[in-house]
Design a protein around this motif. Structure first.
Motif, PDB file in Angstrom:
ATOM      1  N   MET A 142       0.791  -1.222   0.000  1.00 27.26           N
ATOM      2  CA  MET A 142       0.000   0.000   0.000  1.00 27.26           C
ATOM      3  C   MET A 142       0.834   1.288   0.000  1.00 27.26           C
ATOM      4  O   MET A 142       0.286   2.376   0.037  1.00 27.26           O
ATOM      5  N   SER A 143       2.158   1.160  -0.024  1.00 32.32           N
ATOM      6  CA  SER A 143       3.050   2.334   0.047  1.00 32.32           C
ATOM      7  C   SER A 143       2.773   3.161   1.296  1.00 32.32           C
ATOM      8  O   SER A 143       2.657   4.389   1.246  1.00 32.32           O
ATOM      9  N   TYR A 144       2.652   2.490   2.422  1.00 30.63           N
ATOM     10  CA  TYR A 144       2.483   3.136   3.720  1.00 30.63           C
ATOM     11  C   TYR A 144       3.806   3.138   4.479  1.00 30.63           C
ATOM     12  O   TYR A 144       4.708   2.339   4.184  1.00 30.63           O
ATOM     13  N   VAL A 145       3.882   3.963   5.499  1.00 29.89           N
ATOM     14  CA  VAL A 145       4.981   3.899   6.449  1.00 29.89           C
ATOM     15  C   VAL A 145       4.596   2.876   7.515  1.00 29.89           C
ATOM     16  O   VAL A 145       3.518   2.983   8.108  1.00 29.89           O
ATOM     17  N   PRO A 146       5.444   1.882   7.779  1.00 28.67           N
ATOM     18  CA  PRO A 146       5.118   0.899   8.824  1.00 28.67           C
ATOM     19  C   PRO A 146       5.009   1.567  10.188  1.00 28.67           C
ATOM     20  O   PRO A 146       5.487   2.683  10.402  1.00 28.67           O
ATOM     21  N   ASN A 147       4.405   0.848  11.141  1.00 25.37           N
ATOM     22  CA  ASN A 147       4.120   1.441  12.447  1.00 25.37           C
ATOM     23  C   ASN A 147       5.332   1.551  13.366  1.00 25.37           C
ATOM     24  O   ASN A 147       5.249   2.162  14.422  1.00 25.37           O
ATOM     25  N   LYS A 148       6.469   0.977  12.976  1.00 22.47           N
ATOM     26  CA  LYS A 148       7.677   1.031  13.804  1.00 22.47           C
ATOM     27  C   LYS A 148       8.825   1.653  13.020  1.00 22.47           C
ATOM     28  O   LYS A 148       9.000   1.381  11.824  1.00 22.47           O
ATOM     29  N   THR A 149       9.629   2.443  13.697  1.00 26.49           N
ATOM     30  CA  THR A 149      10.789   3.051  13.056  1.00 26.49           C
ATOM     31  C   THR A 149      11.784   1.997  12.591  1.00 26.49           C
ATOM     32  O   THR A 149      12.522   2.216  11.624  1.00 26.49           O
ATOM     33  N   THR A 150      11.801   0.855  13.254  1.00 31.08           N
ATOM     34  CA  THR A 150      12.741  -0.205  12.915  1.00 31.08           C
ATOM     35  C   THR A 150      12.386  -0.923  11.614  1.00 31.08           C
ATOM     36  O   THR A 150      13.176  -1.734  11.121  1.00 31.08           O
ATOM     37  N   LEU A 151      11.235  -0.637  11.029  1.00 29.16           N
ATOM     38  CA  LEU A 151      10.789  -1.318   9.809  1.00 29.16           C
ATOM     39  C   LEU A 151      10.912  -0.448   8.563  1.00 29.16           C
ATOM     40  O   LEU A 151      10.430  -0.819   7.495  1.00 29.16           O
ATOM     41  N   ALA A 152      11.564   0.698   8.680  1.00 26.84           N
ATOM     42  CA  ALA A 152      11.639   1.637   7.554  1.00 26.84           C
ATOM     43  C   ALA A 152      12.279   1.004   6.316  1.00 26.84           C
ATOM     44  O   ALA A 152      11.936   1.356   5.179  1.00 26.84           O
ATOM     45  N   ALA A 153      13.205   0.065   6.509  1.00 31.83           N
ATOM     46  CA  ALA A 153      13.887  -0.552   5.371  1.00 31.83           C
ATOM     47  C   ALA A 153      12.938  -1.311   4.455  1.00 31.83           C
ATOM     48  O   ALA A 153      13.266  -1.566   3.290  1.00 31.83           O
ATOM     49  N   ALA A 154      11.754  -1.650   4.953  1.00 37.93           N
ATOM     50  CA  ALA A 154      10.796  -2.414   4.151  1.00 37.93           C
ATOM     51  C   ALA A 154      10.342  -1.643   2.920  1.00 37.93           C
ATOM     52  O   ALA A 154       9.919  -2.238   1.933  1.00 37.93           O
ATOM     53  N   VAL A 155      10.416  -0.313   2.950  1.00 39.78           N
ATOM     54  CA  VAL A 155       9.945   0.505   1.830  1.00 39.78           C
ATOM     55  C   VAL A 155      11.095   1.216   1.123  1.00 39.78           C
ATOM     56  O   VAL A 155      10.883   2.182   0.396  1.00 39.78           O
ATOM     57  N   ALA A 156      12.303   0.729   1.311  1.00 40.80           N
ATOM     58  CA  ALA A 156      13.481   1.396   0.750  1.00 40.80           C
ATOM     59  C   ALA A 156      13.454   1.463  -0.771  1.00 40.80           C
ATOM     60  O   ALA A 156      14.056   2.370  -1.368  1.00 40.80           O
ATOM     61  N   ASP A 157      12.760   0.538  -1.425  1.00 40.33           N
ATOM     62  CA  ASP A 157      12.744   0.500  -2.893  1.00 40.33           C
ATOM     63  C   ASP A 157      11.678   1.396  -3.503  1.00 40.33           C
ATOM     64  O   ASP A 157      11.581   1.487  -4.737  1.00 40.33           O
ATOM     65  N   ASP A 158      10.873   2.047  -2.684  1.00 37.90           N
ATOM     66  CA  ASP A 158       9.828   2.966  -3.163  1.00 37.90           C
ATOM     67  C   ASP A 158      10.261   4.378  -2.777  1.00 37.90           C
ATOM     68  O   ASP A 158      10.188   4.745  -1.601  1.00 37.90           O
ATOM     69  N   PRO A 159      10.752   5.192  -3.726  1.00 41.11           N
ATOM     70  CA  PRO A 159      11.330   6.496  -3.374  1.00 41.11           C
ATOM     71  C   PRO A 159      10.410   7.401  -2.569  1.00 41.11           C
ATOM     72  O   PRO A 159      10.842   8.033  -1.603  1.00 41.11           O
ATOM     73  N   GLY A 160       9.136   7.478  -2.948  1.00 40.79           N
ATOM     74  CA  GLY A 160       8.211   8.347  -2.227  1.00 40.79           C
ATOM     75  C   GLY A 160       7.961   7.865  -0.818  1.00 40.79           C
ATOM     76  O   GLY A 160       7.996   8.649   0.138  1.00 40.79           O
ATOM     77  N   THR A 161       7.721   6.570  -0.668  1.00 43.85           N
ATOM     78  CA  THR A 161       7.461   6.016   0.656  1.00 43.85           C
ATOM     79  C   THR A 161       8.708   6.039   1.516  1.00 43.85           C
ATOM     80  O   THR A 161       8.637   6.254   2.739  1.00 43.85           O
ATOM     81  N   ALA A 162       9.871   5.831   0.910  1.00 45.24           N
ATOM     82  CA  ALA A 162      11.123   5.899   1.659  1.00 45.24           C
ATOM     83  C   ALA A 162      11.334   7.301   2.220  1.00 45.24           C
ATOM     84  O   ALA A 162      11.788   7.464   3.363  1.00 45.24           O
TER      85      ALA A 162
END
Length: 423
Positions: free
Chosen positions: A344-364
Motif C-alpha cells: 500500500m506504500s504506507y509507512v510501517p508502524n515502527k521506526t525499525t521497519l523503515a527498510a521495508a519501503v526502501a525501494d519505493d522512493p516516495g514512501t522511503a
C-alpha cells in the motif's frame, strides 16, 4: 488504491458523518462450525483486495479456531457509526480509526485499555510517535499503531538539475531556502506553498519546540503566540514568498498537485501520492518527479511532520477480547507490517521497519520523515478547533501584513476558548 490522498489525511483527523451503526457490523458468538467469528472493521482503501485476501488466508491458517470477518467501512459517516457501535451491545471486535480520533472514543470509556500489553505487541519506543501518542489518552494506551503517511517535498528533478542543485544535499532549512531562492528564477516558482497549509506550519512549530496547544494546570491553552511558534510562522512566511501560492486558501483550493502539473513549479509539500496526480494531469512530467523529507533545523534530523494514519482499537463491549488482541498482534506485527507497507506504500508502524519501503522512493522519503512525526493536540475537543480553524485565518493575516504577535495572540485565545468550552 496505491496512495492515500491529502484529503483523506484530513479525514483521518476530523472523522465526521451521518450514518448510524448498522446491524451488519456486530459480533456473533460462533461461525456455525465451532470457530469464533471475529468481526473487524477496516476503512475503505486502507488495504487492497489482494492484501485483504492474503491476510485473511494467512491469519486463519495460523489461527484455525477463528473465522475472520473483515468488513470495509466508508470514511464518510464513520465518526457517528463508531460512536454508536461503542455504545451498543453488538459492537465489532476490532475497529480501524484515524489516529487522532482515539481520544474522543476513549473519553467515553468505550475502548479496551492495552497499557499492560504493549510489550506483547512489540510496541513502546519503536512505535511511531505520531501514531502511538494520539493512541493514548490520559496516560493509557487504547489505540495500537497500524500504519502512517506524512508529507514530503515533491520536486521537479529536471528543474533542480538545470539549476545545479542536488536534492540529496538539502538537509537543513537554510539550505532549503537557498535552493528554493535559486530555483525561483526565469519564470519558475521555487515552491508553490498556499498561505493556509497549517499542517506544514505545524511541523515548523514542532521543530521550534512549540505546539498548537498545550495542557497546563489541567487546562488546554493555545500556543501560536509562543516564541517558538512565532519563529515558525516567520520561516513559513519566508518560504511562501519564494513562490506565487495564494495567501488566503489551503492546498486543496486549488489542488496543489494540479497547479504543479501545469508547468513551472519546482516543489510542493504533499504526500507522495500527489506525484501520481501530477503525472496523470501532465504525462510529460512522468519520470521527472522526486522526493525528499521536509528539511529540519539541523542536518541530523528531518523536519517535523504531521502524521496521518490509523490505529486499531477494541470496543470495551466486544465479545471476543482475546481473539481481538490476537488479530491486532498479527496485523501490527513485523511480518504483516512489512507486507502492508509494500502493498500500500504506507509507512510501517515502527521506526525499525523503515527498510521495508526502501525501494519505493516516495514512501522511503515518508519513512525518513516519519521519525519526527507528530499529531495534533491530544484532546477530544481538537475537532472543534479544526471546525473553526483560526490557524488558517492567522496565517493569512500574517502573510498579508498583520502584526504576527497580535494575530497569534488572537488565534491562541480562540483555540483556548474552544478547547475549554467542553472540558
Amino acid at each position: 488504491m496505491k496512495y492515500r490522498s491529502l484529503a483523506l489525511l484530513s479525514t483521518l483527523v476530523l472523522g465526521a458523518g451521518l450514518a448510524a451503526c448498522s446491524s451488519s457490523g456486530g459480533s456473533s458468538d460462533g461461525a456455525g462450525d465451532g470457530r469464533t467469528a471475529l468481526d473487524v472493521w477496516l476503512m475503505r482503501d486502507s488495504v487492497s483486495a489482494g492484501f485483504q485476501k492474503e491476510f485473511e488466508t494467512g491469519f486463519e491458517k495460523a489461527h484455525p479456531e477463528i473465522d475472520l470477518r473483515i468488513q470495509i467501512q466508508e470514511w464518510e459517516g464513520i465518526g457517528e457509526k463508531v460512536t454508536a457501535a461503542l455504545a451498543s451491545n453488538d459492537a465489532p471486535d476490532v475497529i480501524e480509526v484515524g489516529n487522532t480520533q482515539v481520544a474522543q472514543y476513549a473519553q467515553s470509556g468505550g475502548l479496551t485499555d492495552f497499557s499492560d500489553r504493549v510489550g506483547e505487541l512489540g510496541g513502546g519506543a519503536n512505535w511511531l510517535e505520531g501514531l502511538a501518542e494520539p493512541g493514548s489518552y490520559e496516560g493509557r494506551q487504547y489505540g495500537i499503531p497500524y500504519y502512517a503517511a506524512n508529507r514530503v517535498v515533491i520536486h521537479r528533478t529536471d528543474l533542480f538539475e538545470k539549476a545545479g542543485i542536488d536534492p540529496a544535499r538539502i538537509r537543513t532549512r537554510d539550505q532549503w531556502i537557498a535552493a528554493t531562492r535559486k530555483l525561483n528564477t526565469g519564470g519558475t516558482q521555487g515552491i508553490y506553498l498556499p498561505g493556509q497549509n497549517w499542517y506544514v506550519l505545524s511541523g515548523f512549530v514542532w521543530d521550534e519546540g512549540g505546539d498548537l496547544a498545550a495542557k497546563s494546570g489541567g487546562e488546554w491553552k493555545g500556543g501560536l503566540d509562543s516564541p517558538g511558534a512565532l519563529r515558525a510562522m516567520d520561516f513559513y512566511r519566508r518560504l511562501q514568498a519564494l513562490g506565487k501560492g495564494p495567501k488566503d486558501s489551503d492546498e486543496s483550493q486549488p489542488p496543489q498537485a494540479e497547479v504543479m502539473a501545469k508547468g513551472q513549479v519546482a516543489q510542493i509539500i504533499a504526500v507522495p501520492g500527489g506525484a501520481k496526480v501530477i503525472e496523470e494531469k501532465n504525462p510529460e512530467l512522468k519520470g521527472k518527479l522526486g522526493f525528499f523529507p521536509v528539511p529540519g533545523k539541523s542536518a541530523d534530523r528531518p523536519g517535523a511532520v504531521f502524521t496521518g494514519g490509523s490505529d486499531l482499537v477494541v470496543p470495551a463491549v466486544a465479545a471476543h477480547q482475546e481473539e481481538a488482541f490476537t488479530l491486532i498482534r498479527e496485523l501490527t506485527g513485523d511480518t504483516w507490517q512489512k507486507k502492508l507497507a509494500v502493498a500500500m506504500s504506507y509507512v510501517p508502524n515502527k521506526t525499525t521497519l523503515a527498510a521495508a519501503v526502501a525501494d519505493d522512493p516516495g514512501t522511503a522519503a515518508m519513512a525518513a520523515g516519519a521519525v519526527n512525526g507528530h499529531a495534533t493536540p491530544n484532546t477530544p475537543q481538537w475537532a472543534a478547533v479544526e471546525a473553526k480553524n483560526p490557524i488558517k485565518e492567522y496565517m493569512t493575516a500574517v502573510l498579508t501584513g498583520a502584526d504576527a504577535g497580535s494575530a497569534a495572540a488572537d488565534a491562541s485565545r480562540t483555540i483556548t476558548e474552544t478547547l475549554g468550552s467542553d472540558s
